[in-house]
Design an enzyme around this catalytic site. Structure first.
Site, PDB file in Angstrom:
ATOM      1  N   ASP A 166     -28.053  16.857  18.417  1.00 34.50           N
ATOM      2  CA  ASP A 166     -27.798  16.454  17.040  1.00 34.50           C
ATOM      3  C   ASP A 166     -26.846  17.486  16.423  1.00 34.50           C
ATOM      4  OD1 ASP A 166     -28.354  14.796  14.761  1.00 34.50           O
ATOM      5  OD2 ASP A 166     -29.819  16.243  14.064  1.00 34.50           O
ATOM      6  N   ARG A 178     -43.315   8.412  20.564  1.00 33.70           N
ATOM      7  CA  ARG A 178     -42.716   8.901  21.811  1.00 33.70           C
ATOM      8  C   ARG A 178     -42.950   7.923  22.955  1.00 33.70           C
ATOM      9  NH1 ARG A 178     -41.355  14.341  20.852  1.00 33.70           N
ATOM     10  NH2 ARG A 178     -42.845  15.554  19.626  1.00 33.70           N
TER      11      ARG A 178
HETATM   12  P1  5GP Z   1     -30.400  19.918  16.804  1.00 36.01           P
HETATM   13  O1  5GP Z   1     -30.776  21.354  16.863  1.00 36.01           O
HETATM   14  O2  5GP Z   1     -29.371  19.489  17.822  1.00 36.01           O
HETATM   15  O3  5GP Z   1     -30.010  19.511  15.406  1.00 36.01           O
HETATM   16  O4  5GP Z   1     -31.733  19.127  16.990  1.00 36.01           O
HETATM   17  C1  5GP Z   1     -32.156  18.567  18.146  1.00 36.01           C
HETATM   18  C2  5GP Z   1     -33.588  18.095  17.904  1.00 36.01           C
HETATM   19  O5  5GP Z   1     -33.691  17.384  16.651  1.00 36.01           O
HETATM   20  C3  5GP Z   1     -33.992  17.096  18.955  1.00 36.01           C
HETATM   21  O6  5GP Z   1     -34.524  17.723  20.094  1.00 36.01           O
HETATM   22  C4  5GP Z   1     -34.992  16.238  18.197  1.00 36.01           C
HETATM   23  O7  5GP Z   1     -36.270  16.832  18.269  1.00 36.01           O
HETATM   24  C5  5GP Z   1     -34.527  16.269  16.759  1.00 36.01           C
HETATM   25  N1  5GP Z   1     -33.747  15.072  16.369  1.00 36.01           N
HETATM   26  C6  5GP Z   1     -32.445  15.016  16.021  1.00 36.01           C
HETATM   27  N2  5GP Z   1     -32.059  13.756  15.739  1.00 36.01           N
HETATM   28  C7  5GP Z   1     -33.150  12.983  15.933  1.00 36.01           C
HETATM   29  C8  5GP Z   1     -33.408  11.573  15.816  1.00 36.01           C
HETATM   30  O8  5GP Z   1     -32.560  10.720  15.502  1.00 36.01           O
HETATM   31  N3  5GP Z   1     -34.681  11.168  16.096  1.00 36.01           N
HETATM   32  C9  5GP Z   1     -35.668  12.024  16.454  1.00 36.01           C
HETATM   33  N4  5GP Z   1     -36.878  11.515  16.706  1.00 36.01           N
HETATM   34  N5  5GP Z   1     -35.476  13.355  16.582  1.00 36.01           N
HETATM   35  C10 5GP Z   1     -34.222  13.828  16.325  1.00 36.01           C
HETATM   36 MG    MG Z   2     -38.510  16.248  17.723  1.00 32.37          MG
END
Ligand code: 5GP
Ligand code: MG
Length: 190
Positions: free
Chosen positions: A104, A166
Site C-alpha cells: 500500500d 480473512r
Molecule cells: P503499507 O505499510 O504498505 O501502507 O501497509 C501494508 C499493510 O496495510 C498491509 O499488510 C495490510 O495489512 C494493510 N492494508 C493496506 N491496504 C489494505 C486494504 O485495502 N485492505 C486491507 N484489509 N488491508 C490493507
Molecule cells: Mg492488516
C-alpha cells in the site's frame, strides 16, 4: 451471520486468484531455480497467499514467518516495530523472498526489508498478492505481484477488517454501511 452479505462487489474471484498465483509461482520458480531460498511470510495477512504460492513452486525452499505492527497515535508519528523474526541463522547469508498480502504506502515492506538486510540477509526480494501503486509513499516496487488494485479498501483471501474476513476465498470490497461502522483501519497490524 454470513460474511458474504457484507461484500458489495468481488474484485478477484477464486479462479482468477488461482490463475494469477500459477503465473507468479512460475516467475518465482525461474528466478530462484538453482538457488536455495527462504520464503518469509508476513503475518497475518499473507499466510493464505504464501501457503497457496509455495505449493506451486516445485524447487527446494524453506519457510519462515515474521510479524510487524505499528505503534503511536495513528495520525502522527506512527512507527513500526518487529513483533517477531526468524532466528538469525534463518536470515544471515540467505536469499529471502518476502511475501506480503498488499503493498500500500510501502512503509511496512520497506521497514521489514531494511531490518532483514541489517540482519545479514544475502538478498531480499518481494512478492505481494496485491499492489496499490496509487497509495505509495515510500518508493518501492514489488519484484513479483499477482494483481494491481485501485484505491479501495479490500478484504478476503487473508486481508482483514478489524480481524475479520480473512477467510473469504475471494477478494472483495465491503458495503459502505459496513465500512462506516469502522474508521479506516490502521494499516499495519498484519
Ligand atoms: P503499507 O505499510 O504498505 O501502507 O501497509 C501494508 C499493510 O496495510 C498491509 O499488510 C495490510 O495489512 C494493510 N492494508 C493496506 N491496504 C489494505 C486494504 O485495502 N485492505 C486491507 N484489509 N488491508 C490493507
Ligand atoms: Mg492488516
Amino acid at each position: 451471520m454470513n460474511l458474504h452479505g457484507d461484500i458489495e462487489r468481488v474484485l478477484f474471484t477464486e479462479a482468477e486468484i488461482q490463475r494469477a498465483i500459477d503465473r507468479v509461482a512460475a516467475e518465482v520458480t525461474s528466478a530462484y531455480d538453482g538457488n536455495d531460498f527462504t520464503v518469509v511470510s508476513v503475518l497475518k495477512g499473507s499466510c493464505i497467499f504464501a501457503s497457496d504460492l509455495i505449493r506451486r513452486i516445485p524447487i527446494p525452499l524453506e519457510l519462515a514467518f515474521l510479524a510487524a505492527s505499528s505503534y503511536g497515535s495513528g495520525t502522527v508519528s506512527r512507527g513500526l516495530r518487529m513483533n517477531f523474526l526468524p532466528s538469525d541463522n534463518e536470515i544471515e547469508g540467505r536469499s529471502l523472498l518476502l511475501v506480503d498480502d498488499i503493498l500500500d504506502t510501502g512503509k511496512t515492506l520497506h521497514f521489514i526489508q531494511a531490518e532483514l538486510d541489517r540482519r545479514g540477509a544475502r538478498g531480499v526480494r518481494t512478492c505481494v498478492f496485491l499492489d496499490k501503486p496509487s497509495r505509495r509513499v515510500v518508493p518501492i516496487e514489488p519484484d513479483f505481484r499477482c494483481f494491481e488494485v485501485e484505491d479501495t479498501f479490500v478484504v478476503g483471501y487473508g486481508l482483514d477488517l478489524a480481524g475479520r474476513y480473512r477467510n473469504l476465498p475471494y477478494v472483495g470490497a465491503l458495503r459502505e454501511e459496513v465500512l462506516s461502522r469502522h474508521s479506516r483501519p490502521d494499516s499495519t497490524t498484519g
